[in-house]
Design an enzyme around this catalytic site. Structure first.
Site, PDB file in Angstrom:
ATOM      1  N   HIS B 122      10.088  15.013  -0.067  1.00  0.00           N
ATOM      2  CA  HIS B 122      10.373  14.428  -1.385  1.00  0.00           C
ATOM      3  C   HIS B 122      11.391  15.324  -2.092  1.00  0.00           C
ATOM      4  CE1 HIS B 122       9.428  13.259  -5.575  1.00  0.00           C
ATOM      5  NE2 HIS B 122       8.887  12.164  -5.074  1.00  0.00           N
ATOM      6  N   ASP B 199       2.901  20.673   0.242  1.00  0.00           N
ATOM      7  CA  ASP B 199       3.073  19.682  -0.815  1.00  0.00           C
ATOM      8  C   ASP B 199       2.005  18.623  -0.601  1.00  0.00           C
ATOM      9  OD1 ASP B 199       3.688  17.579  -2.424  1.00  0.00           O
ATOM     10  OD2 ASP B 199       5.749  17.321  -1.729  1.00  0.00           O
ATOM     11  N   GLN B 202       0.844  13.671  -1.792  1.00  0.00           N
ATOM     12  CA  GLN B 202       0.287  12.479  -1.146  1.00  0.00           C
ATOM     13  C   GLN B 202      -0.996  12.799  -0.379  1.00  0.00           C
ATOM     14  OE1 GLN B 202       1.325   9.395  -1.528  1.00  0.00           O
ATOM     15  NE2 GLN B 202       3.124   9.964  -2.724  1.00  0.00           N
ATOM     16  N   LYS B 225      -1.743  10.783  -9.109  1.00  0.00           N
ATOM     17  CA  LYS B 225      -1.858  10.053  -7.839  1.00  0.00           C
ATOM     18  C   LYS B 225      -3.284  10.110  -7.301  1.00  0.00           C
ATOM     19  CE  LYS B 225       2.846  11.369  -6.409  1.00  0.00           C
ATOM     20  NZ  LYS B 225       3.776  10.241  -6.495  1.00  0.00           N
ATOM     21  N   CYS B 365      12.545   8.740  -3.668  1.00  0.00           N
ATOM     22  CA  CYS B 365      12.851  10.160  -3.864  1.00  0.00           C
ATOM     23  C   CYS B 365      12.985  10.908  -2.542  1.00  0.00           C
ATOM     24  CB  CYS B 365      11.797  10.850  -4.736  1.00  0.00           C
ATOM     25  SG  CYS B 365      11.777  10.217  -6.401  1.00  0.00           S
TER      26      CYS B 365
END
Ligand SMILES: Cc1ncc(COP(=O)(O)O)c(C=O)c1O
Ligand SMILES: Cc1ncc(COP(=O)(O)O)c(C=O)c1O
Lengths: 157, 412, 412, 157
Positions: B122, B199, B202, B225, B365
């Protein structure tokens, strides 16, 4: 007729599937990119012009149907026109897309633009339709400023 | 097993009608919807306990401080972190990555060093490293993907070397759904003396996550999220790293003693939280964790594997469709990027919206990944715990409709 | 004139009982309470419109984007800014100041340059400049106060000179209540080619504020002190300054085009908003502005002058009390710092809390000012539009009680 | 008796108004600052010690009644004690303040500490009471590490 059918009326689909003046112009007077960072639409616009006339124009679109059709119709409307006329066409189209009222009149030469009027009902799509025109506008500004370094990028707001 | 119909009743927005149709929300990779318990935690806080924290001696301030700080314990438990002081509240995952780049990065990355990310990161896990690399004359290197969209471990082995100081990698791709082999990467990175930043934007909302098992050094994610409110992200890092890092932003609450010309800084984690934090939303985030912990992340994951498997099969009944990313639901999350041959994703998004189906269209993104995939964008449907197979059926139906609207003209 | 009893009904927390007493909330300089309209704006958003913004084509995303961006117009109108694109959403005032220091500061402050602040700045308007000055070998200078706690314009004239690149000053002191002569300072700064940053954290919530009239170049403030939610701050700057500033944090939304090794950046104001913003709370902030605009900031100010005047007089009926800051309510906001001779502010805070009265005790994030005042902290009562004279009477009563609890022994 | 009266029981007020061992020690073996950033309490602790005994101690408090009284009583409890004893006293007091249960027994020498037990009911005030003790503890650690550079600051968590 559902809203979507209305939006994707035949003229738009025709230009989307058979975009006019697509491609590159070698040695163009102005080459300029247009980007809509919010959706990722990118176009590259090429045109030849002296201080009076926009003699040739090509566009490389990778956008959605609205974006591609709008660019395609734009090239038809401005190719071979005097710069003065081109600016007027841009103004007419932007007024049509951005004014609250829906009464912008289109002259006969511009009537192909009629199909994009429906886009006004979909605020997020207005930018798709405007991108080629704003990019052209910035290209003209660069032309008149004399900075033809072909490094420019127009970023849709 | 989770009772999805019961779960759906906790999410008031799912009753929303869009263009006359019941909302089918398949844009969860962008942001999730929120259960009543989260929404109420925020309004209850404002109605009963609102005060500024840490520096107050009155009851409201004490209650607000306790409620805010208790969420740190919950977050630590949720991601298997051993120490509460290793949990820093940020605005979002993006800010957390920037924090690491600007504090750890600027004190640890030297000219010639290498930072390794992947081809599917991303922008939030790319731009901060581009800047750091430029500033420090370091090199940014990329782990490539296999043709079916998995992280290519051969490529990883070839780019990670003794010059590597950091490997920063997504736990799950927000475009391809790909789940990355974090534990393997951790071993590889550590064998070369590099640190591993995960990261989890997600991954954490959808996969059982344990920082110790992953062998991570940094983990970032965003609560919006993860059933939580907007405005709250997490930076977790090994406490000794946080101790050694200089502060990030300067101001109230992150100081110990201040003079006109100098200052000493507060203890962890407050050293990294300057100014009045997003108190109410942190408390809302605590309610989101409670909700997920009660369900069990294993159950969430099982449900999503089932949905994804069902969806991948259903997609294959469509003409002219291309799916990006791995086709095995066990190797990926419930994020399905796809393209229909003659319809631009942007048009597709709008057409589906006419039937109340919310998907996303664009570069998500991840422009460098789009360039690699040779597309200008994809359409993306992404699932969460409240989605059902019936909703996937509606999606597939609508896609068939779309092919009709846009015509089958095989041009461009 | 405002109907305070009616206003109070909009603030649900004011019904809260503390230790058997009705809450008397006099800690507004730390954070304000929130009206129902703000609380509901946030929960309504989550129940009806929640989606990620900017990149979405479906109805929810369009609604969320419009709602979020509309608040920018409201903020611009509220502070008299001419251009919406000059409004940047941050987490809080602190982040906004750091943003300026790290972007404008790092590109404009050179060795030997001078940055001027005042002796009464909040740590948030001090630490970022300490850092910048250290990093750039610039000099941080201080405008002193007059004995009665006003900004000393003679001192301002003597420290602001042609080396000054920035004057960063509070609009209203969060300790002394002092209102600073911003327009005069602006002229002085501009005459020397320096820019003016106004820390409006205390001023904007309580004073009619117009950036053009002030002659400010930057203005920052926090919504949590202005009836709004936690997690939203504002940076306003003259657009040409923002255009010239490099971006702050890198990631999603702030980019135009991204390649593996480079990126171009988005237009104003999005260039400065990396990652998913605090959407819901920005929308809540919009409701806070609506609430204040409907009342009129002139009326808010008039009410607070009345309260402050009443309180200053009432305080003088107490024995052994010292008030810090100007004694003329027209020159100051409703923030009253005080000390009782034989009671430490911390003890005082706790004793008042027994009667349900919430005040603050400590250094109020202004340690250098405390050092100048030769105290280790003060007790502070601060008012907002929902406070009443009856509440001030309760405060004074309770202070008399406190003197009894702690005894009148004149030692230490 | 109201909660507040209980908190401010006489012993605390006595130590607050007449703190013992206040001041500075010139040429102290260890000088260390303690800070509670959350409320701004600051103390400076001075003590003389060899590797066995804490022979003298002084404290400069600028804190609230709880903080001042706690520091004052602490100096009385530790002055002249063996380092081993000092550590035990610190442990006893911290256990009393931090354990969930309320059954820490105080020996006769420590019974003055009894008055601080009530502070447990006011969680924000516990740190006020602990600051002198944690500062002393850090000072002892510095003593045993041999780093007596007098530059240290203990920051309450
Ligand atoms: C004058 C002043 N400046 C700055 C701040 C910092 O505000 P925030 O904590 O919301 O960033 C405050 C509030 O504490 C303040 O009173
Ligand atoms: C993989 C990944 N990383 C980072 C982010 C950034 O998250 P946020 O926008 O909440 O900072 C996202 C979400 O958009 C994401 O999907």
């Amino acid at each position: 007729m559902s809203l979507t059918d209305e939006l994707y009326r035949e003229t738009i689909l025709d230009h989307y599937h058979h975009p006019r003046n697509q491609g590159e112009l070698n040695n163009a007077t102005i080459k300029i990119e247009g980007v809509n960072p919010l959706c990722g639409d990118e176009i590259t616009l090429y045109f030849n012009a002296d201080d009076k006339t926009l003699s040739d124009v090509k566009i490389n679109s990778h956008g959605c149907s609205i974006n591609t059709a709008s660019g395609s119709i734009m090239t038809e409307c401005v190719k071979g026109q005097s710069l003065e006329n081109v600016k007027e066409v841009i103004n007419t189209f932007k007024t049509m897309m951005l004014s609250k009222e829906d009464n912008t009149e289109l002259s006969e030469e511009l009537e192909e633009l009629e199909c994009l009027r429906g886009v006004k009902k979909y605020p997020v799509r207005i930018k798709c339709a405007l991108l080629p025109w704003n990019t052209l506008q910035q290209g003209l500004e660069r032309l008149s400023s004399g900075k033809t370094d072909n490094q420019d990028q127009y970023v849709e707001k | 097993m989770m009772n999805i119909e019961k779960i759906r009743q906790d999410f008031p927005i799912l009753d929303r009608k869009i263009n006359g149709h019941k909302l089918v929300y398949l844009d969860n990779a962008a942001t999730s919807q929120k259960p009543n318990s989260v929404i109420n935690a925020i309004s209850d806080y404002y109605k009963n306990n609102n005060a500024n924290i840490h520096r107050g001696i009155h009851t409201l301030s004490e209650e607000a401080t306790t409620a805010y700080e208790d969420v740190r314990d919950k977050v630590a438990a949720f991601i298997g972190a051993k120490e509460t002081k290793s949990i820093v509240f940020t605005r979002n995952a993006t800010e957390a990555i920037n924090l690491v780049a600007q504090t750890w990065g600027k004190t640890n990355i030297l000219p010639g060093d290498e930072i390794v990310i992947s081809a599917m990161e991303h922008h939030s896990n790319l731009i901060p490293w581009q800047w750091l690399a430029q500033e420090r004359q370091a090199k940014l290197r990329f782990i490539e993907l296999t043709p079916d969209g998995l992280l290519d471990m051969e490529s990883a082995k070839s780019v990670i070397n003794d010059k590597t100081k950091l490997v920063a990698i997504t736990q799950m791709s927000n475009v391809l759904g790909t789940i990355t082999p974090i534990t393997e990467l951790s071993k590889l990175a550590h064998a070369h003396g590099a640190l591993l930043l995960v990261d989890g934007a997600q991954g954490v909302p959808h996969l059982p996550t344990n920082v110790e098992e992953m062998g991570a050094d940094f983990l970032v994610f965003s609560f919006h999220k993860l059933l939580g409110p907007t405005g709250v992200g997490i930076l977790w890092a090994r406490p000794e790293l946080l101790e050694a890092m200089p502060p990030f932003l300067g101001g109230g609450d992150m100081i110990a003693s201040v003079w006109r010309d100098k200052a000493t800084f507060n203890e962890l984690p407050w050293k990294f939280e300057a100014g009045t934090p997003n108190i109410a939303d942190v408390i809302g985030a605590g309610a989101a964790i409670d909700y997920l912990m009660a369900l069990g992340m294993d159950n969430v994951r099982a449900h999503e594997i089932e949905l994804t498997d069902y969806a991948l099969k259903a997609f294959q009944t469509l003409d002219d469709v291309k799916i990006f990313g791995p086709m095995d639901a066990k190797l990926r999350g419930g994020v399905i990027s796809f393209a229909l041959d003659h319809i631009h994703p942007h048009d597709l998004g709008q057409i589906l919206n006419e039937s109340g189906i919310a998907i996303r269209a664009g570069h998500h993104c991840c422009q460098p990944l789009m360039r690699d995939l040779k597309v200008w964008g994809t359409a993306r449907a992404s699932f969460y715990l409240y989605n059902t197979k019936a909703e996937i059926d509606l999606l597939i139906e609508a896609l068939k409709e779309a092919n009709k609207v846009m015509g089958h003209v095989a041009y461009r």
